[in-house]
Design a protein around this motif. Structure first.
Motif, PDB file in Angstrom:
ATOM      1  N   ALA A  90      20.408  18.204  40.191  1.00 18.33           N
ATOM      2  CA  ALA A  90      20.639  19.040  39.021  1.00 18.33           C
ATOM      3  C   ALA A  90      20.275  20.484  39.315  1.00 18.33           C
ATOM      4  CB  ALA A  90      19.818  18.525  37.836  1.00 18.33           C
ATOM      5  N   GLY A  91      19.570  20.730  40.408  1.00 16.01           N
ATOM      6  CA  GLY A  91      19.154  22.058  40.838  1.00 16.01           C
ATOM      7  C   GLY A  91      18.146  21.933  41.962  1.00 16.01           C
ATOM      8  N   GLY A  92      17.857  23.074  42.612  1.00 19.96           N
ATOM      9  CA  GLY A  92      16.810  23.106  43.614  1.00 19.96           C
ATOM     10  C   GLY A  92      17.236  23.036  45.058  1.00 19.96           C
ATOM     11  N   GLY A  93      18.538  22.981  45.340  1.00 24.60           N
ATOM     12  CA  GLY A  93      18.996  22.756  46.704  1.00 24.60           C
ATOM     13  C   GLY A  93      18.804  23.907  47.662  1.00 24.60           C
ATOM     14  N   TYR A  94      18.804  25.164  47.153  1.00 21.53           N
ATOM     15  CA  TYR A  94      18.672  26.321  48.035  1.00 21.53           C
ATOM     16  C   TYR A  94      17.195  26.555  48.354  1.00 21.53           C
ATOM     17  CZ  TYR A  94      23.435  27.918  46.581  1.00 21.53           C
ATOM     18  OH  TYR A  94      24.777  28.042  46.317  1.00 21.53           O
TER      19      TYR A  94
END
Length: 324
Positions: A90-94
């Motif tokens: 849902a977010g946080g990949g970078y």
């Protein structure tokens, strides 16, 4: 850990690498040391301030990644420290590390290297859930996928082709059209100088059964024109705007369906079920080399702004990756 953040809503130049606290994992979660992250159109919208993460998700951009399990939370089974995996986020990949619900973690398919695996989760989950689980594309039916040279389009062409469907696609240059044909598209349409509705009418018997559309409002009426009786239009993007007039009589006469879906905001349980279905049905085709992730270009994490600018240029084919 290092992570890419947007200092304010704006262009690619607002992305910067900074130090933030490592994520903490709770019950049912896994901590992943990130090897690479995939770029998606939604990332550009989030950077511009138009697509905030769901409640409780990381503010760091990034909806898919690959990496190595660094820690396992309580109640997690089937994963151990050191396992290689890719993840739907849902977010946080970078970032250098990310917390992932265990159900959204998938093994790296056989024959795919760890970095390339970052190109698969979002496209595989999007295509499988929308084209097959929602729209129910069947062998011998025809799929129209817009933007066939992009990450989602290139995966959709391959998967539908391998599962016995006919594929029609659109792209914006001769090189991209050739790439789509090489992936298995039966009909490739240059949207810059051809009307896809006219070509569909010429090349099919009554239209297409399923359309995977990333344009939204701009293509709504013409997409319905391109549907055959009992056709299904699945809208997954809004690159062409959010509001359009729908001719209900036209849709009614075709007994058609218009479905708009997103993946990011679904509950963990739904996304976990999609990931499990992807591993069951799609991963064997990837392992056999019949469906392959197409990576157009990779950038180091520190050059996330350049990667976003490259995606916005429209020059790319396949997925764009950030390597950590």
């Amino acid at each position: 850990m290092r992570a890419v953040i947007a200092t304010e809503p704006g262009g690619p130049e607002v992305l910067t690498v900074t130090e933030i606290a490592d994520p903490e994992i709770g019950p049912g979660e896994v901590l992943l040391d990130v090897a690479a992250a995939g770029l998606n159109r939604a990332d550009l919208l989030q950077r511009q301030g138009f697509y905030p993460p769901p409640p409780g998700a990381s503010d760091v951009i990034g909806m898919e990644c690959s990496g190595t399990v660094a820690a396992v939370g309580p109640d997690v089974t089937g994963w151990s420290v050191g396992d290689q995996a890719c993840a739907l986020l849902a977010g946080g990949g970078y970032a250098e590390r990310v917390a992932v619900p265990a159900g959204q973690l998938m093994p790296v398919p056989d024959g795919v290297d760890l970095v390339t695996a970052a190109a698969i989760p979002e496209v595989a989950a999007t295509v499988w859930s929308n084209v097959f689980m929602v729209a129910g594309l069947q062998p011998q039916e025809t799929l129209l996928v817009h933007g066939g040279a992009g990450g989602i389009g290139s995966f959709a062409i391959q998967l539908a082709h391998q599962l016995g469907s006919r594929v029609v696609t659109t792209a914006g240059s001769a090189d991209k059209l050739a790439a789509c044909t090489a992936l298995g598209a039966d009909v490739a349409i240059n949207y810059r100088d051809q009307d896809f509705v006219e070509v569909v009418a010429e090349q099919t018997d009554g239209g297409v059964d399923v359309i995977l559309d990333n344009m939204g409002a701009k293509y709504l009426d013409r997409n319905i024109d391109a549907l055959r009786t009992q056709g299904r239009l699945v809208i997954i993007g809004m690159q062409g705007g959010t509001k359009a007039e729908l001719d209900i009589n036209k849709l009614l006469r075709k007994r058609g369906a218009v479905i708009a879906t997103n993946l990011r905001g679904r509950p963990v349980e739904e996304k976990s079920a999609i990931c499990a279905s992807v591993v069951q049905h799609v991963w064997p085709l990837v392992a056999e080399g019949l469906v392959q992730p197409i990576v157009g270009r990779s950038f180091p994490l520190a050059e996330a702004g350049a990667a976003h600018a490259y995606m916005e240029s429209g020059d790319h084919s396949g997925k764009i990756l950030l390597t950590v």
